[in-house]
Design a protein around this motif. Structure first.
Motif, PDB file in Angstrom:
ATOM      1  N   ILE A 104       0.896  -1.091   0.100  1.00  0.00           N
ATOM      2  CA  ILE A 104      -0.043  -0.097   0.026  1.00  0.00           C
ATOM      3  C   ILE A 104       1.026   1.446  -0.006  1.00  0.00           C
ATOM      4  O   ILE A 104       0.568   2.009  -0.765  1.00  0.00           O
ATOM      5  N   GLN A 105       1.807   1.377   0.796  1.00  0.00           N
ATOM      6  CA  GLN A 105       2.672   2.375   0.827  1.00  0.00           C
ATOM      7  C   GLN A 105       3.462   2.646  -0.740  1.00  0.00           C
ATOM      8  O   GLN A 105       3.426   3.625  -0.851  1.00  0.00           O
ATOM      9  N   ILE A 106       3.843   1.631  -1.292  1.00  0.00           N
ATOM     10  CA  ILE A 106       4.627   1.793  -2.732  1.00  0.00           C
ATOM     11  C   ILE A 106       3.585   2.315  -3.830  1.00  0.00           C
ATOM     12  O   ILE A 106       3.607   3.208  -4.513  1.00  0.00           O
ATOM     13  N   LEU A 107       2.184   1.867  -3.456  1.00  0.00           N
ATOM     14  CA  LEU A 107       1.212   2.400  -4.805  1.00  0.00           C
ATOM     15  C   LEU A 107       0.819   3.604  -4.142  1.00  0.00           C
ATOM     16  O   LEU A 107       0.412   4.624  -5.242  1.00  0.00           O
ATOM     17  N   ARG A 108       0.560   4.035  -3.084  1.00  0.00           N
ATOM     18  CA  ARG A 108       0.250   5.501  -2.573  1.00  0.00           C
ATOM     19  C   ARG A 108       1.417   6.653  -2.667  1.00  0.00           C
ATOM     20  O   ARG A 108       1.150   7.657  -2.860  1.00  0.00           O
ATOM     21  N   GLU A 109       2.539   6.095  -2.584  1.00  0.00           N
ATOM     22  CA  GLU A 109       3.717   6.930  -2.478  1.00  0.00           C
ATOM     23  C   GLU A 109       4.706   6.804  -3.721  1.00  0.00           C
ATOM     24  O   GLU A 109       4.098   6.045  -4.703  1.00  0.00           O
ATOM     25  N   GLN A 110       5.623   7.423  -3.493  1.00  0.00           N
ATOM     26  CA  GLN A 110       6.669   7.338  -4.634  1.00  0.00           C
ATOM     27  C   GLN A 110       7.295   5.900  -4.733  1.00  0.00           C
ATOM     28  O   GLN A 110       7.601   5.412  -3.658  1.00  0.00           O
ATOM     29  N   PRO A 111       7.582   5.164  -5.835  1.00  0.00           N
ATOM     30  CA  PRO A 111       7.907   3.892  -5.813  1.00  0.00           C
ATOM     31  C   PRO A 111       9.470   3.889  -5.551  1.00  0.00           C
ATOM     32  O   PRO A 111      10.337   2.819  -5.872  1.00  0.00           O
ATOM     33  N   PHE A 112      10.175   4.940  -5.215  1.00  0.00           N
ATOM     34  CA  PHE A 112      11.559   5.189  -4.907  1.00  0.00           C
ATOM     35  C   PHE A 112      11.727   5.861  -3.668  1.00  0.00           C
ATOM     36  O   PHE A 112      11.024   6.675  -3.295  1.00  0.00           O
ATOM     37  N   ASN A 113      13.021   5.739  -3.052  1.00  0.00           N
ATOM     38  CA  ASN A 113      13.405   6.560  -1.862  1.00  0.00           C
ATOM     39  C   ASN A 113      13.759   7.961  -2.240  1.00  0.00           C
ATOM     40  O   ASN A 113      14.609   8.014  -3.132  1.00  0.00           O
ATOM     41  N   ILE A 114      12.964   8.907  -1.700  1.00  0.00           N
ATOM     42  CA  ILE A 114      13.366  10.401  -2.111  1.00  0.00           C
ATOM     43  C   ILE A 114      14.395  10.650  -1.805  1.00  0.00           C
ATOM     44  O   ILE A 114      14.946  11.754  -2.266  1.00  0.00           O
ATOM     45  N   LEU A 115      15.037  10.176  -0.446  1.00  0.00           N
ATOM     46  CA  LEU A 115      16.706  10.561  -0.277  1.00  0.00           C
ATOM     47  C   LEU A 115      17.634   9.962  -1.199  1.00  0.00           C
ATOM     48  O   LEU A 115      18.487  10.627  -1.342  1.00  0.00           O
ATOM     49  N   SER A 116      17.662   8.803  -1.074  1.00  0.00           N
ATOM     50  CA  SER A 116      18.760   7.962  -1.734  1.00  0.00           C
ATOM     51  C   SER A 116      18.372   7.767  -3.242  1.00  0.00           C
ATOM     52  O   SER A 116      19.385   7.198  -4.032  1.00  0.00           O
ATOM     53  N   GLN A 117      17.238   7.983  -3.546  1.00  0.00           N
ATOM     54  CA  GLN A 117      16.848   7.792  -5.007  1.00  0.00           C
ATOM     55  C   GLN A 117      16.926   6.351  -5.446  1.00  0.00           C
ATOM     56  O   GLN A 117      17.041   6.010  -6.691  1.00  0.00           O
ATOM     57  N   GLU A 118      16.810   5.514  -4.590  1.00  0.00           N
ATOM     58  CA  GLU A 118      16.723   4.080  -4.881  1.00  0.00           C
ATOM     59  C   GLU A 118      15.442   3.376  -4.918  1.00  0.00           C
ATOM     60  O   GLU A 118      14.769   3.689  -4.374  1.00  0.00           O
ATOM     61  N   SER A 119      15.431   2.445  -6.185  1.00  0.00           N
ATOM     62  CA  SER A 119      14.137   2.077  -6.277  1.00  0.00           C
ATOM     63  C   SER A 119      13.761   0.971  -5.060  1.00  0.00           C
ATOM     64  O   SER A 119      14.582   0.266  -4.894  1.00  0.00           O
TER      65      SER A 119
END
Length: 494
Positions: A104-119
């Protein structure tokens, strides 16, 4: 047997009623609805307790045994196998819950980490752009497109925030693919009244149309004062009315409509046997007539009831008259059964053996009253009477008729008063006697008794007179046909 009965009862309950006992016992609006609900509850509804099986019976010590399986101090089950199963079940549920939360978190938020930019989907789709992967159900299997669904809008405004130009004039897409602009009406600009300089404070006059604006200002002030007054003093407690006649009339109409509704709802709850009462058609206090037809019906029923009671006394009177007539007839028959020879000896003697006075019309003589029984008829008289059909063969001597004969009791038999037909009220509850028939019977009885008394007096006072010649026999009836007769009745020709 029991399971079959249970299924049949449940099917009958669901098909016949479709309601529970709680729904049936709810308060009904009318008296008829209450009666129908009561009949349905008693006849058709089957309580669930009648078809349910035997409830679970708890044996003594079951709760204590269940409480001893868990150790509250150590926080674990005393049985090792049960403790191991419980731990595995909790761990499995914990992992499943965390996985669902991550999805649910991946679907509702960005599919990557906004700090490290990792998928966040690198384990599912290594080396692929997480922004172009599939959505729900196809995550990591189908790449996203530019027109893919589920993307959040890039901006919340419909214009370019750098140039302040709308998207229809400046946008990276072609004209047919640019987002449509939604026209928004600006808010009305309100200018404070104290900034409107249309009045000269030095001359105390309006700049233009002073008289007209002055009248308008007075009217506006009057309306504002009236509005404030009506908000606080809309109702006059002394008079008990609203100040505004329109409001007073409207409130009266509302009150009348509410009273009518209350009366109609109350009348609808009355039983049918109570709705036809007499006080509903007539006010016993105000003497007002509400329903003339109902009052006319009550008067008609009361008259019929009075007529039925009156008819009872009329019938009793007629029965009494019949009884009196029957008693008189019985008395006459008893007197006629007396032998006439018991009175002949005193007549032949010619005097009274007690005082020695002779019988006659003189001053010193004693009047001999005629006996009521008739003398016996001779064979010739019986034959004559039978041929003539009555007492017409005897002549009555008026000189022998004694005025002192006690016939008052006999005469009274025909003076019984009967009611006229107009006095008899026709009713189906009691049979009536025809007064005309009673009078006709009484008249026939009086004529027969008078003829018998006259015949007795004539026979006792004088010897039998020769009989009158018999009446001639009536002529033979006319036989239809020719005067000479038929072919069978005519004599033969010689």
């Amino acid at each position: 047997g029991q399971s079959h009965f249970r299924s049949v009862a449940e099917g009958c309950t669901s098909s016949c009623t479709g309601h529970t006992i709680a729904m049936l016992t709810m308060h009904a609006e009318t008296w008829g609805d209450q009666i129908r609900a009561y009949e349905r509850e008693k006849r058709y509804v089957v309580d669930a307790g009648f078809v349910s099986g035997q409830p679970l019976r708890l044996q003594p010590g079951m709760f204590q045994a269940q409480e001893r399986t868990f150790d509250p101090v150590l926080g674990r089950y005393r049985d090792g196998q049960v403790e191991s199963q419980q731990r595995h079940a909790e761990e499995r549920e914990r992992v499943a819950h965390l996985n669902r939360a991550k999805d649910i978190q991946i679907l509702r938020e960005q599919p990557f980490n906004i700090l490290s930019q990792e998928s966040k989907l690198d384990k599912l789709a290594p080396g692929k752009d997480p922004m172009r992967l599939g959505g729900h159900g196809t995550l990591g299997e189908k790449e996203r497109t530019k027109e893919g669904k589920g993307n959040f809008p890039d901006t919340a405004v419909d214009y370019n925030i750098l140039s302040n130009l709308p998207f229809k004039d400046q946008h990276w897409a072609t004209k047919e693919r640019r987002p449509r602009m939604k026209e928004k009406s600006p808010r009305i600009r309100k200018r404070p009244a104290f900034l409107c300089k249309d009045f000269d404070i030095v001359t105390n006059r309006y700049l233009d149309n002073h008289s007209e604006k002055l009248r308008q200002e007075k009217r506006v002030n009057l309306l504002e004062a009236t509005e404030k007054h009506m908000k606080t003093n809309a109702f006059d407690p002394l008079v008990g009315k609203f100040v505004d006649p329109l409001v007073e009339e409207r409130v009266k109409s509302i009150d009348d409509a509410r009273e009518v509704e209350i009366n109609m709802r109350g009348d609808a709850k009355f039983p049918p046997s109570y709705k036809g009462r007499e006080t509903a058609a007539y006010g016993i206090v105000s003497h007002e007539t509400y329903d003339r037809d109902m009052l006319r019906l009550y008067d008609t029923l009361e008259k019929e009831r009075t007529g039925r009671f009156k008819n009872r006394y009329i019938v009793d009177h007629n029965f009494h008259a019949q009884d009196i007539k029957g008693d008189h007839i019985n008395e006459l028959r008893q007197l006629n059964r007396v032998a006439p020879e018991r009175y002949e000896e005193q007549r032949r003697r010619g005097y009274d053996i007690i005082d020695g006075r002779g019988y006659g019309p003189g001053a010193k003589e004693k009047i001999l009253h005629e006996a009521f029984p008739k003398p016996r008829l001779t064979p010739w008289e019986k034959a004559t009477v039978g041929a003539l059909g009555g007492n017409e063969g005897f002549m009555e001597s008026p000189s022998l008729a004694s005025p002192s004969r006690s016939v008052g009791s006999l005469k009274s038999t025909h003076e019984v008063k009967t009611l006229r037909p107009s006095q008899i009220v026709t009713s189906s509850s009691a049979p009536q006697l025809d007064a005309a028939s009673v009078r006709s019977r009484a008249s026939r009885a009086s004529r027969g008794s008078s003829q018998r008394s006259q015949g007795c007096r004539s026979q006792r006072s004088a010897p039998a007179m020769p009989a009158m010649p018999p009446t001639p026999a009536p002529a033979a009836p006319v036989v239809p046909g020719a005067a000479s007769g038929s072919a069978y009745s005519r004599p033969r020709d010689p």
